[in-house]
Design an enzyme around this catalytic site. Structure first.
Site, mmCIF file in Angstrom:
data_model
loop_
_atom_site.group_PDB
_atom_site.id
_atom_site.type_symbol
_atom_site.label_atom_id
_atom_site.label_comp_id
_atom_site.label_asym_id
_atom_site.label_seq_id
_atom_site.Cartn_x
_atom_site.Cartn_y
_atom_site.Cartn_z
ATOM 1 C CG ASP A 280 -19.472 21.839 37.837
ATOM 2 O OD1 ASP A 280 -18.304 21.483 37.714
ATOM 3 O OD2 ASP A 280 -19.568 22.585 38.818
ATOM 4 C CD GLU B 277 -15.733 18.102 38.745
ATOM 5 O OE1 GLU B 277 -14.661 18.322 39.086
ATOM 6 O OE2 GLU B 277 -16.981 18.533 39.179
HETATM 7 C C1 BGC Z 1 -15.248 22.409 37.816
HETATM 8 C C2 BGC Z 1 -14.504 23.890 38.209
HETATM 9 C C3 BGC Z 1 -15.368 24.639 39.063
HETATM 10 C C4 BGC Z 1 -16.077 23.994 40.236
HETATM 11 C C5 BGC Z 1 -17.203 24.989 40.569
HETATM 12 C C6 BGC Z 1 -15.539 21.984 39.345
HETATM 13 O O1 BGC Z 1 -16.046 20.684 39.149
HETATM 14 O O2 BGC Z 1 -14.572 21.689 37.001
HETATM 15 O O3 BGC Z 1 -13.867 24.481 37.152
HETATM 16 O O4 BGC Z 1 -14.531 25.854 39.763
HETATM 17 O O5 BGC Z 1 -16.557 22.877 39.645
HETATM 18 O O6 BGC Z 1 -18.210 24.832 39.855
#
Ligand code: BGC
Length: 574
Positions: free
Chosen positions: A211, A275
């Site tokens: 993340d 991500e």
């Molecule tokens: C996730 C979100 C989240 C955010 C904070 C993003 O990359 O996919 O759903 O709100 O990170 O953790």
């Protein structure tokens, strides 16, 4: 039991052409009847996913959390939140998944913790300058009395990225105030997450989705973003266009260079997908490679608008990027943060028709695919949720909400929640609209033109057809066998097989056609997508084996209606 590799592929490389199904755990299946999905629910539906034909699951966070951001606010990285079950439920689930040949990827949230994490509660209980505060980013404010935030950074969820604590200091949170950012220059933070990785690897996970993978390191001195942000825009809108002092800093790569040997020390190909957002494809490419991460999401495909030009451009760019990084790209149309693509493409019957065509296009491309739960049912965004039921923390701060793509899945039956929970269960945490009765898994099963059966057929062919999908190192793709991904870069119309064995074919405006090279003697497969306003006659590509809508044929060829895709096969000649 270990999971066997795809035919012709070493076990370590399974991710290169995998179809990964994203399970948003709270909304997938509720086994205990409390209205919220759980790990036992995931376990109970594994046979469905095996039969659908996916290779792996990515589970969104199920760790202990106050659930301010749906679990992306973690209070204990080594335990399951009671709402989702127990560690034993996780162990049963992963054992069953592996026995069915499904791999498990879990989400790791390293940029921030929950404000309920013991480190943060200790930081709040300790004075400014203490070792406890140093694990986070506490600073004195600016202006008289330190009343102004330490810099001009904005939260991705709206408003300033700083919150003041009673003793006058401020702490950084790029997301909600309940998600304080960690100080990744602190050795204890690094050691902790290396240990968390090992904890889940020891429990058998096959990979991690990281993340906010570009966010952990902030520029030294926490400098202002300054006035380069156009009036009326938020800083986050610069993402992918300019470097922000809180994203994509060079030192973040040290973290992944430390993580990779940990992954590699486990057998069977443990992987990580980032991500990550970066200013240029070249900077995104730096996250990927033999000493860092395996993959990054290709969000340009998700962001493409419904036109042949737009998709041609993002596909070419992605294939070129695959060449830069030496690994196949990823394709994704929807996830838990974005409006579902049925709705983005026009909603209603039009959006669904386009979404079905997009699925065939995506599943014919080389690389790995990330499906978002419910896209195989053709689910649209739920646009009319009552405000009081919305839980996305961004909603209160910006008015934008991601709840509409998180509505629990319809499995069966005539009344809400359509089999999401057992008989007599509490209402689902978000209500499904009445139209979802006809979209449930049982309503679509065995119905030949249903979206579910289209996905099942496409995934079966993707697995079995020698020209699909693979990557240049995979079976059935002679274009670059054994060599680096995408040798030759994107091919022009009629050119030789280019990146990943994709060969663009001559086509009329508004139509995309690409062929996938097949091994000697096997039929070539061509995917044709008609984005235009008029039906087109398709010749020369052979016989349709799968189409997103019914086709009409005559002596001149096959008529491909508007907003329709088809897969055609023809024996290779010459
Ligand atoms: C996730 C979100 C989240 C955010 C904070 C993003 O990359 O996919 O759903 O709100 O990170 O953790």
């Amino acid at each position: 039991m270990s999971v066997s590799p795809a035919p012709g592929r070493p076990a370590e490389d399974w991710w290169k052409s995998a179809v990964v199904y994203q399970v948003y755990v709270r909304s997938f299946a509720d086994a205990d009847g409390d209205g919220v999905g759980d790990l036992a629910g995931v376990r109970s539906r594994l046979p469905y996913l095996r039969d659908l034909g996916v290779d792996a699951l990515w589970l969104t966070p199920f760790y202990r959390s106050p659930m301010v951001d749906g679990g992306y606010d973690v209070a204990d990285y080594r335990d399951v939140d009671p709402v989702f079950g127990t560690l034993a439920d996780f162990d049963h689930m992963i054992t069953d998944a592996h026995a069915l040949g499904l791999r498990i990827i879990v989400d790791i949230v390293p940029n921030h913790t929950s404000d309920a994490h013991p480190w943060f509660t200790a930081a709040l209980a300790s004075p400014p300058g203490s070792a406890e505060r140093d694990r986070y980013l506490f600073r004195d404010g600016r202006g008289p009395g330190g009343d102004l935030p330490p810099n001009d950074w904005e939260s991705i969820f709206g408003g300033p990225a700083w919150t003041r604590v009673p003793d006058g200091q401020w702490y950084l949170h790029l997301f909600d105030p309940a998600q304080p950012d960690l100080n990744w220059r602190h050795p204890e933070v690094r050691a902790e997450f290396e240990d968390v990785l090992r904890f889940w690897l020891d429990r058998g996970v096959d990979g991690f989705r990281i993340d906010v993978a570009h966010g952990m390191i902030k520029a030294e001195g926490l400098p202002d973003v300054g006035d380069g942000v156009p009036a009326g825009q938020r800083q986050v809108e610069l993402l992918g266009r300019a470097r922000l002092p809180y994203f994509d800093q060079d030192e973040v790569h040290d973290i992944y260079r430390a993580w990779r040997p940990i992954l590699d020390s486990y057998p069977g190909g443990r992987m990580a997908v980032a991500e990550a957002w970066a200013e240029t494809p070249q900077r995104l490419a730096r996250y990927i490679g033999p000493d860092e991460l395996h993959q990054a999401f290709n969000f340009d495909f998700l962001d493409a608008t419904w036109s042949a030009d737009s998709f041609r451009k993002v596909i070419d760019t992605a294939l070129a990027e695959a060449t830069i990084v030496g690994a196949p790209t990823t394709w994704v149309l929807s996830n838990h943060d974005k409006q579902r693509h049925v709705t983005r493409y026009g909603d209603g019957a039009l959006g669904l028709r386009r979404a079905r065509a997009a699925a065939l296009m995506m599943l014919a491309l080389p690389g790995s695919v990330y499906l978002y739960q419910g896209e195989e049912l053709g689910l649209p965004e739920v646009l009319d949720l009552p405000d009081e039921l919305r839980q996305d923390p961004a909603f209160r701060r910006t008015g934008e909400s991601r709840d509409g793509c998180r509505v629990p899945l319809p499995w069966s039956g005539d009344v809400p929640p359509y089999g999401f929970g057992p008989a007599g269960a509490a209402p689902a945490w978000l209500p499904a609209p009445p139209t979802w009765r006809a979209r449930s898994v049982t309503a679509q099963t065995g119905v030949p033109d249903s979206t579910l059966e289209l996905y099942r057929a496409a995934l079966r062919l993707r697995r079995d057809h020698p020209a699909l999908p693979g990557d240049p190192a995979g079976a059935g793709d002679p274009a670059g066998a054994g060599g680096p991904a995408g040798a030759g870069g994107p091919a022009g119309a009629g050119g030789p097989a280019g990146a990943g064995g994709v060969r663009w074919r001559e086509s009329e405006p508004g139509v995309l056609a690409f062929s996938r090279a097949a091994p000697a003697g096997a039929p070539e497969l061509t995917c044709v997508v008609n984005f235009g306003d008029e039906p087109v006659t398709v010749r020369d590509y052979g016989t349709p084996i799968l189409t997103s809508e019914l086709l009409a044929g005559d002596a001149d060829g096959t008529t491909l209606p508007t907003d329709t895709a088809g897969w055609f096969v023809r024996p290779v000649t010459g």
